[in-house]
Design an enzyme around this catalytic site. Structure first.
Site, PDB file in Angstrom:
ATOM      1  N   ASP A 133       0.742  -1.563   0.325  1.00  0.00           N
ATOM      2  CA  ASP A 133      -0.038  -0.089  -0.330  1.00  0.00           C
ATOM      3  C   ASP A 133       0.816   1.370   0.228  1.00  0.00           C
ATOM      4  O   ASP A 133       1.615   1.663   1.181  1.00  0.00           O
ATOM      5  CB  ASP A 133      -1.113   0.013   1.129  1.00  0.00           C
ATOM      6  N   LEU A 134       0.949   2.097  -1.584  1.00  0.00           N
ATOM      7  CA  LEU A 134       2.053   2.922  -1.478  1.00  0.00           C
ATOM      8  C   LEU A 134       1.821   4.136  -0.531  1.00  0.00           C
ATOM      9  O   LEU A 134       0.710   4.620   0.415  1.00  0.00           O
ATOM     10  CB  LEU A 134       1.500   3.479  -2.957  1.00  0.00           C
ATOM     11  N   ASP A 135       3.252   3.708   0.786  1.00  0.00           N
ATOM     12  CA  ASP A 135       3.312   5.259   1.555  1.00  0.00           C
ATOM     13  C   ASP A 135       2.002   4.544   2.650  1.00  0.00           C
ATOM     14  O   ASP A 135       1.463   6.076   3.090  1.00  0.00           O
ATOM     15  CB  ASP A 135       3.344   6.715   0.935  1.00  0.00           C
ATOM     16  N   GLU A 136       1.617   4.319   2.665  1.00  0.00           N
ATOM     17  CA  GLU A 136       1.191   3.585   4.166  1.00  0.00           C
ATOM     18  C   GLU A 136       1.196   2.729   4.895  1.00  0.00           C
ATOM     19  O   GLU A 136       0.590   2.005   5.715  1.00  0.00           O
ATOM     20  CB  GLU A 136      -0.812   3.146   3.055  1.00  0.00           C
TER      21      GLU A 136
END
Length: 287
Positions: free
Chosen positions: A229-232
């Site tokens: 989950d991109l940048d999460e």
């Protein structure tokens, strides 16, 4: 950033398990039975996940093997994961970069200055721009062009080197490529990324110009574990700096890059000193 604590006769123990009574008594008793003197102990019970986390520093050991054996002897009864390491041992680290030098420079300088317990075994990049910086610090540098057709090949080369060099930590020091889900899975829990964090959040190119145009009052940076989950991913460290309308785009960029560099280095230090634990979607950090 404080210098890492180092000691030839001090060990770091990390322990995590489902929470229940008697854990601290059992673990500290095992350390004492192995001949250890506890110099530091931090613990946390997560009401969100029902997990228990503990970090200890132990001195005057007969051997690391004796301590490990004593703790592993009681771990199954608690369903625990336990790890023992030498305090301040440099962690074998790979750094991924693109063109921006600020984070790489800060990491390598603090490594050389003895402020960061990392052994940088390789710097890999999708651009050649930072080869001279790596060479100045005596670090191996490898560059390969990355596009849609070569991305999988480059990621496989990274993973091969991770295995070959026995890499324990991968740091994305402004590496401007999105890692594939397979790569994220292979590096789960040992890959740290840094990105600018603003209110509002600015995407795409030139985030500091966008921030200037919107007249932001705070700029900052977030270091986190990488997930698909991109940048999460679970957050390790965050910092902000107050700014105002008088600052130019160049000034905002300088402040932002300094914040990114120090935030990433602090996250790396916390990881290398075994102060980070993943608890679901968040982290437990023992300062």
């Amino acid at each position: 950033m404080p210098p890492p604590r180092t000691s030839d006769d001090e060990l770091v123990v990390t322990w995590q398990c489902p929470d229940r009574p008697g854990i601290v008594h059992a673990v500290t008793g095992a350390c004492v039975s192995a001949g250890g003197n506890l110099t530091e102990l931090q613990q946390f019970s997560s009401t969100d996940t029902g997990r228990f986390f503990m970090r200890l520093q132990v001195r005057d050991m007969t051997s690391a093997q004796d301590l490990t054996a004593a703790l592993r002897g009681i771990a199954p009864a608690f369903g625990a994961t336990v790890h023992v390491d030498r305090l301040g041992r440099p962690v074998r680290t790979m750094i991924l970069v693109s063109k921006a030098p600020h984070c790489l420079s800060h990491l390598l300088f603090n490594r050389s200055a003895g402020r960061l317990p990392i052994d940088v075994v390789s710097v890999m990049s999708n651009h050649p721009d930072l080869a001279d910086l790596a060479a100045f610090h005596g670090v191996e540098f490898e560059h390969r062009k990355v596009d849609r057709s070569t991305k999988e090949e480059f990621e496989n080369a990274i993973l091969d080197k991770v295995s070959e060099k026995q890499v324990e930590l991968v740091v994305l020091a402004r590496y401007m490529q999105i890692l594939s889900p397979h790569m994220c899975e292979e590096l789960a829990g040992r890959c740290i990324n840094i990105h600018h964090s603003f209110l509002p959040g600015f995407k795409g190119a030139n985030p500091y110009r966008q921030a200037h145009e919107r007249g932001v009052k705070l700029i900052g940076a977030t270091a986190h574990f990488v997930t698909s989950d991109l940048d999460e991913g679970p957050i390790i460290e965050q910092n902000v700096q107050r700014v105002d309308h008088a600052q130019t785009v160049a000034q905002l960029t300088g402040i932002g890059q300094d914040t990114e560099s120090t935030t990433l280095a602090e996250a790396v230090r916390l990881f290398c000193e075994h102060r980070t634990f993943v608890d679901g979607k968040r982290t437990v950090i023992f300062r």
